[in-house]
Design a protein around this motif. Sequence first.
Motif, mmCIF file in Angstrom:
data_model
loop_
_atom_site.group_PDB
_atom_site.id
_atom_site.type_symbol
_atom_site.label_atom_id
_atom_site.label_comp_id
_atom_site.label_asym_id
_atom_site.label_seq_id
_atom_site.Cartn_x
_atom_site.Cartn_y
_atom_site.Cartn_z
ATOM 1 N N SER A 42 -2.184 21.780 16.702
ATOM 2 C CA SER A 42 -3.442 21.602 17.434
ATOM 3 C C SER A 42 -3.399 20.350 18.299
ATOM 4 O O SER A 42 -3.873 20.357 19.448
ATOM 5 C CB SER A 42 -4.599 21.502 16.429
ATOM 6 N N ARG B 112 -1.159 20.990 21.268
ATOM 7 C CA ARG B 112 -1.872 21.829 22.243
ATOM 8 C C ARG B 112 -2.834 20.993 23.070
ATOM 9 O O ARG B 112 -2.910 21.143 24.301
ATOM 10 C CB ARG B 112 -2.634 22.933 21.509
ATOM 11 N N LYS B 113 -3.558 20.093 22.415
ATOM 12 C CA LYS B 113 -4.518 19.257 23.143
ATOM 13 C C LYS B 113 -3.795 18.364 24.141
ATOM 14 O O LYS B 113 -4.229 18.211 25.294
ATOM 15 C CB LYS B 113 -5.327 18.415 22.166
ATOM 16 N N ASP C 130 -2.628 20.445 27.071
ATOM 17 C CA ASP C 130 -3.753 20.806 27.934
ATOM 18 C C ASP C 130 -4.194 19.623 28.795
ATOM 19 O O ASP C 130 -4.498 19.774 29.984
ATOM 20 C CB ASP C 130 -4.934 21.288 27.089
#
Length: 346
Positions: A72, A75-76, A79
């Motif tokens: 997670s 992913r952040k 992004d």
Amino acid sequence: MLRSICAGLLFAMVFGITGCSSETPEEARDRQVKESVQELEALFGQLAEELEGELGGLDNKPEFDDSTAIGSAIRKADDLHTQGLREANFSQNPNYDNFSEAGDILLGLADTHGTAELESYPVKFSMIFYNAACAYSLNSDISKSLQAYKLSVEFGYDDFAHAAQDDDLINLRGSDAYKEYEMELASLAVDEAKNWAANELNSGESFDFDLNLTAVDNQPVRLADHKGKVVIVDFWGTWCPPCRAEIPSFIRLQESYGKAGFQMIGVNYEGDNTEADADKVRNYIESEGINYPCAMGDDVTQEQVPNFNAYPTTVFIDKTGNVRLKLVGLHSYERLAAIVETLMAE
């Protein structure tokens, strides 16, 4: 900063570092004129596709399990970096906060889990860390900038020429810590070059070779005059891009090793090797500051080199006059110097 479009595409398509074809210079020029139009058309077409693909690709997230805490977080970070790139592609003054925030996340993960854990994820960590280093440098956070830059290198970043000119890294490059790291990288590059040179020399094939030409300044160029020296003979042409790109390295070799028993020699092939061609070479020698003899080549000299098929072709000769290695194409100064030093040490 590294934007999403890679300048390497232009270099690879236009520069042709593997060498120019061994056809005659006149044939090469005729072919190159025709191919240049085709290459430019293909280049702009490919750049358009690349641009479309890169910009569209910003919305294509890499596939990995982001249900875990580390997934997670990655992913952040990815992004945030993607958003930073999107802004950079459409703004002359992009906001670097996304890059620094992405860097904060990944630096924390690297400290907690180690880089080996990150390597299992299909994310461009080298780019994220590099752009984070830029953001930190702009904020004068030299410690974090250097940490991020080192991690970018660990994950495969190797465009050091870009980093040396990137305005975003001015503050970082001015620090003593960066200069020490730069010396470490230079040392690693030298070690790599020495290992590469040893392997090349061990596998190199010898062949009979002699040189008896006249330089463009009307002085004799004879291999026999350089017995006891390490000699490089470079077959090249002013019309050949990788040949021209390698000239500064040869100039530097002559400057660095000329007084220690090394001699650089250029053998040039231009059109029909007329006096006009010789003038072209003379002008090029003057404009580039070439500090070693260059002679107009002939068929007899070139035909001594087995399987000659491209320019530049570089022949390395040891102190006893034996050919030890033939290289084709453009090579770094570090690797060329490593070969010279190895032969001089024998």
